[in-house]
Design a protein around this motif. Structure first.
Motif, PDB file in Angstrom:
ATOM      1  N   HIS A   5      55.957  43.214  37.963  1.00 53.25           N
ATOM      2  CA  HIS A   5      54.772  43.601  37.200  1.00 53.25           C
ATOM      3  C   HIS A   5      54.280  44.988  37.607  1.00 53.25           C
ATOM      4  CE1 HIS A   5      51.076  43.227  34.921  1.00 53.25           C
ATOM      5  NE2 HIS A   5      50.374  43.526  35.999  1.00 53.25           N
ATOM      6  N   ILE A   6      54.053  45.824  36.620  1.00 53.41           N
ATOM      7  CA  ILE A   6      53.521  47.159  36.863  1.00 53.41           C
ATOM      8  C   ILE A   6      52.140  47.245  36.209  1.00 53.41           C
ATOM      9  CG2 ILE A   6      53.811  49.627  36.454  1.00 53.41           C
ATOM     10  CD1 ILE A   6      56.815  49.161  36.385  1.00 53.41           C
ATOM     11  N   ILE A   7      51.141  47.591  36.997  1.00 56.22           N
ATOM     12  CA  ILE A   7      49.774  47.687  36.486  1.00 56.22           C
ATOM     13  C   ILE A   7      49.596  48.991  35.712  1.00 56.22           C
ATOM     14  CG2 ILE A   7      47.345  47.907  37.146  1.00 56.22           C
ATOM     15  CD1 ILE A   7      47.987  46.119  39.561  1.00 56.22           C
ATOM     16  N   LYS A   8      49.101  48.870  34.502  1.00 58.65           N
ATOM     17  CA  LYS A   8      48.801  50.053  33.689  1.00 58.65           C
ATOM     18  C   LYS A   8      47.353  50.432  33.947  1.00 58.65           C
ATOM     19  CE  LYS A   8      48.799  51.917  28.989  1.00 58.65           C
ATOM     20  NZ  LYS A   8      49.014  51.618  27.544  1.00 58.65           N
ATOM     21  N   ARG A   9      47.164  51.594  34.552  1.00 56.19           N
ATOM     22  CA  ARG A   9      45.809  51.997  34.915  1.00 56.19           C
ATOM     23  C   ARG A   9      45.021  52.550  33.734  1.00 56.19           C
ATOM     24  NH1 ARG A   9      46.122  55.790  39.992  1.00 56.19           N
ATOM     25  NH2 ARG A   9      43.873  55.867  39.556  1.00 56.19           N
ATOM     26  N   ARG A  10      43.733  52.304  33.794  1.00 62.36           N
ATOM     27  CA  ARG A  10      42.809  52.815  32.785  1.00 62.36           C
ATOM     28  C   ARG A  10      42.877  54.343  32.750  1.00 62.36           C
ATOM     29  NH1 ARG A  10      37.995  54.708  34.741  1.00 62.36           N
ATOM     30  NH2 ARG A  10      36.345  55.211  33.248  1.00 62.36           N
ATOM     31  N   LEU A 203      35.936  55.821  38.366  1.00 61.50           N
ATOM     32  CA  LEU A 203      35.107  54.742  38.886  1.00 61.50           C
ATOM     33  C   LEU A 203      35.410  54.506  40.362  1.00 61.50           C
ATOM     34  CD1 LEU A 203      35.324  52.165  35.952  1.00 61.50           C
ATOM     35  CD2 LEU A 203      33.504  53.810  36.420  1.00 61.50           C
ATOM     36  N   HIS A 204      34.335  54.443  41.150  1.00 61.01           N
ATOM     37  CA  HIS A 204      34.436  54.125  42.574  1.00 61.01           C
ATOM     38  C   HIS A 204      34.138  52.643  42.725  1.00 61.01           C
ATOM     39  CE1 HIS A 204      33.446  54.495  46.963  1.00 61.01           C
ATOM     40  NE2 HIS A 204      32.626  53.503  46.640  1.00 61.01           N
ATOM     41  N   LEU A 205      35.108  51.867  43.238  1.00 62.01           N
ATOM     42  CA  LEU A 205      34.951  50.429  43.337  1.00 62.01           C
ATOM     43  C   LEU A 205      34.461  49.987  44.716  1.00 62.01           C
ATOM     44  CD1 LEU A 205      38.159  48.974  41.613  1.00 62.01           C
ATOM     45  CD2 LEU A 205      36.041  49.791  40.561  1.00 62.01           C
ATOM     46  N   GLY A 206      33.684  48.912  44.713  1.00 65.98           N
ATOM     47  CA  GLY A 206      33.256  48.327  45.971  1.00 65.98           C
ATOM     48  C   GLY A 206      32.412  47.090  45.725  1.00 65.98           C
ATOM     49  N   GLY A 225      40.466  43.254  43.772  1.00 64.37           N
ATOM     50  CA  GLY A 225      41.780  42.857  43.267  1.00 64.37           C
ATOM     51  C   GLY A 225      41.755  42.541  41.789  1.00 64.37           C
ATOM     52  N   LEU A 226      40.712  41.840  41.334  1.00 68.58           N
ATOM     53  CA  LEU A 226      40.586  41.540  39.908  1.00 68.58           C
ATOM     54  C   LEU A 226      40.540  42.824  39.078  1.00 68.58           C
ATOM     55  CD1 LEU A 226      37.981  38.621  39.946  1.00 68.58           C
ATOM     56  CD2 LEU A 226      40.304  38.492  39.036  1.00 68.58           C
ATOM     57  N   LEU A 227      39.695  43.758  39.501  1.00 72.18           N
ATOM     58  CA  LEU A 227      39.528  45.003  38.744  1.00 72.18           C
ATOM     59  C   LEU A 227      40.773  45.875  38.795  1.00 72.18           C
ATOM     60  CD1 LEU A 227      35.873  45.728  39.877  1.00 72.18           C
ATOM     61  CD2 LEU A 227      36.596  45.242  37.533  1.00 72.18           C
ATOM     62  N   LEU A 228      41.317  46.046  39.986  1.00 74.05           N
ATOM     63  CA  LEU A 228      42.503  46.883  40.136  1.00 74.05           C
ATOM     64  C   LEU A 228      43.688  46.329  39.352  1.00 74.05           C
ATOM     65  CD1 LEU A 228      42.188  47.618  43.963  1.00 74.05           C
ATOM     66  CD2 LEU A 228      41.950  49.313  42.136  1.00 74.05           C
ATOM     67  N   SER A 229      43.798  45.005  39.307  1.00 69.46           N
ATOM     68  CA  SER A 229      44.906  44.388  38.568  1.00 69.46           C
ATOM     69  C   SER A 229      44.791  44.630  37.071  1.00 69.46           C
ATOM     70  CB  SER A 229      44.960  42.879  38.846  1.00 69.46           C
ATOM     71  OG  SER A 229      43.849  42.215  38.275  1.00 69.46           O
ATOM     72  N   GLU A 230      43.562  44.950  36.622  1.00 68.79           N
ATOM     73  CA  GLU A 230      43.332  45.266  35.212  1.00 68.79           C
ATOM     74  C   GLU A 230      43.401  46.769  34.950  1.00 68.79           C
ATOM     75  OE1 GLU A 230      39.574  43.513  34.258  1.00 68.79           O
ATOM     76  OE2 GLU A 230      40.191  41.505  34.890  1.00 68.79           O
ATOM     77  N   LEU A 260      50.007  49.245  44.197  1.00 70.29           N
ATOM     78  CA  LEU A 260      49.343  50.425  43.660  1.00 70.29           C
ATOM     79  C   LEU A 260      49.470  51.619  44.591  1.00 70.29           C
ATOM     80  CD1 LEU A 260      46.138  48.772  42.200  1.00 70.29           C
ATOM     81  CD2 LEU A 260      47.874  50.038  40.915  1.00 70.29           C
ATOM     82  N   ARG A 261      49.725  51.342  45.854  1.00 71.96           N
ATOM     83  CA  ARG A 261      49.913  52.435  46.798  1.00 71.96           C
ATOM     84  C   ARG A 261      50.643  51.915  48.024  1.00 71.96           C
ATOM     85  NH1 ARG A 261      45.249  56.671  48.832  1.00 71.96           N
ATOM     86  NH2 ARG A 261      46.648  58.082  49.942  1.00 71.96           N
ATOM     87  N   LYS A 262      51.560  52.696  48.511  1.00 72.86           N
ATOM     88  CA  LYS A 262      52.314  52.308  49.697  1.00 72.86           C
ATOM     89  C   LYS A 262      51.989  53.283  50.822  1.00 72.86           C
ATOM     90  CE  LYS A 262      56.199  50.009  47.443  1.00 72.86           C
ATOM     91  NZ  LYS A 262      55.934  48.710  48.054  1.00 72.86           N
ATOM     92  N   LYS A 263      51.483  52.747  51.905  1.00 77.66           N
ATOM     93  CA  LYS A 263      51.174  53.581  53.064  1.00 77.66           C
ATOM     94  C   LYS A 263      51.247  52.726  54.305  1.00 77.66           C
ATOM     95  CE  LYS A 263      48.032  57.203  54.572  1.00 77.66           C
ATOM     96  NZ  LYS A 263      46.901  58.046  54.193  1.00 77.66           N
TER      97      LYS A 263
END
Length: 375
Positions: A5-10, A203-206, A225-230, A260-263
């Motif tokens: 699954h690849i998340i399509k970002r807004r 958007l800054h999430l928290g 996680g809910l928001l980022l997955s959308e 979404l990011r690998k570090k």
């Protein structure tokens, strides 16, 4: 193991906080906030550097007074990571830190006061080419919105956000990002969803005031996680009643879990059971502590037995399968047998060796052996 699954970002407008891009096609940035006395320059600088070492992209500092603004100037000169100045109500502090090199102003234009004061702050932001972050919090909504909606909810939060947005729009200022935070997970999620459908600014999430390390991590992982997955979210902060360094670690773990990011090191480990041939928990904890300095992405699997071990090991760069004997895998291929007493030493050596071959990591330093025999 590759995700199916690849998340399509807004789609969002890209802005810059210092040299860090936020929004657009940029990586989702991870930030934290200092909890030292901002007037204590040495302690604040020390904490900023610790947060940066943990991998942070941005750091926010509370600047409640003019004295703190003067200290901010010294702090900025002693650090390199982009700094966001957190200001409430006093426009003079915003003007001061903008002149001192702040990379972003966290100030709500609707709370500054007269229109001429707002114009001065916006003019300073334009002059220094720095963005403003509008920050709406469910716990500090305007009194008339509290009366209108009876209690805080996502619609009240979004209406509050648009009051501040409208002020900036009238001044033709579009260099801003927005946060809509509540300590209640679903209120936060619903607010971001509603706002994300109406604007294109970052958007800054928290999840604000999420709680202690454990409970705050769980709430943040669920909400973010809910928001980022959308596909919603361009920069994040995990707000914990804990060391700010913990916020950075959890933030990256959330992003890594969603691909979404690998570090840093992505440790895949079994929960352990009676089949384990070595103390999985001890190995994982010791290895994680030793590898905190690594920022390059690498997948490592540590499985205590042969049930799932070989399958996981073949999907990771470095893999360990417990058995008689324990088997080490490199790039999916069997590499060598390892005794329990040498597990951490050999794993750390191989992980650093793999990264060194890619010319991405420093060579191992003073790697010492530790005996982690079962029992």
């Amino acid at each position: 193991m590759k995700s199916s699954h690849i998340i399509k970002r807004r789609k969002s407008k890209q802005i810059f906080v210092g040299n860090v891009a936020v929004g657009g096609d940029a990586d989702i940035s991870v930030q934290s906030m200092t909890n030292t006395d901002s007037c204590d320059i040495d302690s604040t600088v020390k904490q900023i550097k610790a947060i940066e070492k943990a991998g942070a992209d941005l750091v926010r500092i509370s600047v409640p007074t003019i004295e703190a603004a003067k200290a901010f100037s010294s702090i900025k000169k002693q650090t390199t990571i982009p700094l966001i100045a957190d200001i409430h109500f006093d426009y003079k502090i915003a003007l001061k830190v903008a002149d001192c090199g702040a990379d972003c102003l966290r100030i709500n234009p609707g709370n500054i006061g007269r229109e001429d004061r707002v114009r001065e702050v916006v003019a300073a932001a334009n002059h220094h080419n720095i963005p403003i972050r509008i920050g709406v919090n469910a716990g500090s909504l305007e009194k008339d919105l509290q009366i209108k909606y009876k209690e805080p909810n996502h619609k009240a939060m979004v209406e509050s956000a648009f009051r501040h947005i409208d002020i900036l729009d009238k001044l033709n200022f579009d260099n801003y990002k927005i946060s809509l935070k509540s300590s209640e997970v679903f209120m936060t999620v619903f607010a971001y969803r509603l706002l994300a459908s109406q604007i294109e600014n970052p958007l800054h999430l928290g999840i604000t005031e999420a709680g202690s390390f454990r409970s705050g991590t769980v709430k943040s992982a669920i909400g973010l996680g809910l928001l980022l997955s959308e596909g919603i979210g361009d920069t994040i902060r995990v707000s914990l009643a804990s060391d700010p360094v913990d916020e950075i670690k959890v933030g990256f773990d959330i992003l890594k879990s969603l691909n979404l990011r690998k570090k840093g090191v992505n440790l895949i480990a079994c929960p352990s059971c009676s089949r384990q041939n070595f103390d999985v928990i001890a190995v994982v904890n010791e290895l994680e502590a030793r590898l905190e300095d690594i920022t390059e992405p690498i997948d490592v699997s540590i499985i205590g037995c042969v049930v799932n071990g070989p399958g996981e090991a073949k999907e990771t760069r470095v893999g360990l399968t417990g058995g008689k004997p324990n088997l080490l895998y490199i790039n999916g291929n069997t590499h060598s047998k390892i005794k329990n007493s040498d597990l951490v030493y050999e794993l750390e050596s191989q992980i650093r060796n793999q990264l060194s071959q890619d010319n991405k990591a420093k060579p191992a330093k003073n790697i010492s052996k530790i005996d982690l025999r079962q029992g």
